[in-house]
Enzyme design. Sequence first.
Site, PDB file in Angstrom:
ATOM      1  N   ASP A 147     -12.582  62.940  61.901  1.00 27.41           N
ATOM      2  CA  ASP A 147     -13.470  62.070  62.709  1.00 27.41           C
ATOM      3  C   ASP A 147     -13.342  60.669  62.068  1.00 27.41           C
ATOM      4  O   ASP A 147     -12.254  60.332  61.612  1.00 27.41           O
ATOM      5  CB  ASP A 147     -14.891  62.477  62.426  1.00 27.41           C
ATOM      6  CG  ASP A 147     -15.504  62.545  61.189  1.00 27.41           C
ATOM      7  OD1 ASP A 147     -14.722  62.023  60.218  1.00 27.41           O
ATOM      8  OD2 ASP A 147     -16.577  62.729  60.679  1.00 27.41           O
TER       9      ASP A 147
ATOM     10  N   GLU B 214     -12.731  60.377  58.680  1.00 27.16           N
ATOM     11  CA  GLU B 214     -11.379  61.188  58.289  1.00 27.16           C
ATOM     12  C   GLU B 214     -11.608  62.646  57.551  1.00 27.16           C
ATOM     13  O   GLU B 214     -11.047  62.712  56.724  1.00 27.16           O
ATOM     14  CB  GLU B 214     -10.503  60.209  57.351  1.00 27.16           C
ATOM     15  CG  GLU B 214     -10.531  58.857  57.873  1.00 27.16           C
ATOM     16  CD  GLU B 214      -9.644  57.597  57.509  1.00 27.16           C
ATOM     17  OE1 GLU B 214      -8.493  57.394  58.182  1.00 27.16           O
ATOM     18  OE2 GLU B 214      -9.685  57.026  56.288  1.00 27.16           O
TER      19      GLU B 214
ATOM     20  N   GLU C  22     -17.057  47.450  51.838  1.00 23.92           N
ATOM     21  CA  GLU C  22     -17.178  48.852  52.885  1.00 23.92           C
ATOM     22  C   GLU C  22     -18.649  49.321  52.574  1.00 23.92           C
ATOM     23  O   GLU C  22     -19.237  49.809  53.697  1.00 23.92           O
ATOM     24  CB  GLU C  22     -16.116  49.723  52.287  1.00 23.92           C
ATOM     25  CG  GLU C  22     -15.984  50.898  53.278  1.00 23.92           C
ATOM     26  CD  GLU C  22     -14.824  51.818  52.822  1.00 23.92           C
ATOM     27  OE1 GLU C  22     -15.158  52.181  51.615  1.00 23.92           O
ATOM     28  OE2 GLU C  22     -14.096  52.044  53.412  1.00 23.92           O
TER      29      GLU C  22
HETATM   30  C1  BGC Z   1     -12.998  55.225  56.441  1.00 22.22           C
HETATM   31  C2  BGC Z   1     -12.448  54.944  57.824  1.00 22.22           C
HETATM   32  C3  BGC Z   1     -11.622  53.560  57.925  1.00 22.22           C
HETATM   33  C4  BGC Z   1     -10.846  53.332  56.577  1.00 22.22           C
HETATM   34  C5  BGC Z   1     -10.109  52.195  56.439  1.00 22.22           C
HETATM   35  C6  BGC Z   1     -12.032  54.835  55.388  1.00 22.22           C
HETATM   36  O1  BGC Z   1     -12.766  55.211  54.077  1.00 22.22           O
HETATM   37  O2  BGC Z   1     -13.703  56.540  56.172  1.00 22.22           O
HETATM   38  O3  BGC Z   1     -13.362  54.996  58.691  1.00 22.22           O
HETATM   39  O4  BGC Z   1     -10.828  53.653  58.906  1.00 22.22           O
HETATM   40  O5  BGC Z   1     -11.584  53.751  55.658  1.00 22.22           O
HETATM   41  O6  BGC Z   1     -11.172  51.097  56.502  1.00 22.22           O
END
Ligand code: BGC
Length: 388
Positions: free
Chosen positions: A168, A171, A327
Amino acid sequence: MTLRTPAPADIAALVASSAELISELQDPGGAYPASPTFSAYRGYSWFRDGAFIADGMSSAGRADSAERFFDWCARVVEAHEDDIAAIVSAARRGSPVPDEQMLATRFTFAGVTGEDDWWDFQLDGYGTWVWAVAEHVRRHGVDAGRWANAIGLTVDYLASSWERPCYDWWEEHAEHVHGSTLGCIAAGLTSAVELGVLDDARTELATAEAAAVEQALRTRTVAGGHLAKWVGSSAVDGSLAAIVGVMEVVPAASDLGLATIAAIERDLTVDGGVHRFLDDTFFGGGQWPLLTCFLGIALARAGDPARARELLGWAYSTTAPDGSMPEQVGRHLLDPTMVDEWVERWGPVAQPLLWTHAMFIRLAVELDAHLRATATTVAGTDSLETTA
Ligand code: BGC
């Protein structure tokens, strides 16, 4: 906690600096790095992150940046034309290729798969990049012809494989068919048709498959009246805010849209910060400003711009003194015992995360547009046009 409401000039300044940061970090070949410094992401560009970053940049008037990312996507997809043909014919024969032979989730800036192991095989980004192209074309009136071939190949890929379980947005859980993945695929197939760049056969294919995917989304991934994390789950996931908000696969103001927004508010939102899902343990399961922004867009479209503004303020509050956005933040951790393990493995939380900056831009632009559409006069409100 009590948050200071940012002044319109502060918001405009963060929008401008975010666009500048993204522009400076974009690779000359068009790829957007997920994060320039975070150990596990460095050197890679994701279709998912990148497509939303391109949409944010496009919305802020940075058309050239968005188009260079679409050029990069098109080159990556076209380089996999033979793989896509093999995937499509295997699916037609009823013996689909194994997950390892499906297209990767992230690529190096040079557009190759890269040496590091990753949770590859995620379908959502392939729908999302086509959706972002359509948003861009609608906004800037450019000709989508130069991406037509890659969009056609993407349609073949998605149409052949959308029913497959895959990882998803986060990931995780490759064994499931996820609500947000279906939503992104539906958005991509519908957008491909709307762009008018497909031949007749592919137009027919994309139209039929888009309807089937949407039907699956609205029947198989619904629980308790709201969209659900995966087929068979009764839980909600923060990523579903994109499906009912900015992507409008399910209109925000519809019953299903409103119920999904309400479920995300009720189950995943604390003080305006949105969690990915309740069982999240990644870096302790903090709150993701990019999800707060997705929810804000959904709320604005559902008719609650006041709540959307609060969420914009919450996202603003996650900005570090150097202007970078993370993030996630650990203000309300779902599982504090898991922080150290992740810090030891990958170092501190990714910051800056370009996707977060892009979603802040996108929500700010959404609210600015809303303000203009309703012709509300707010004393001291700056126009975000300064960012273009
Ligand atoms: C997230 C993803 C994202 C990736 C890069 C991961 O930790 O789960 O949604 O695409 O980081 O930002």
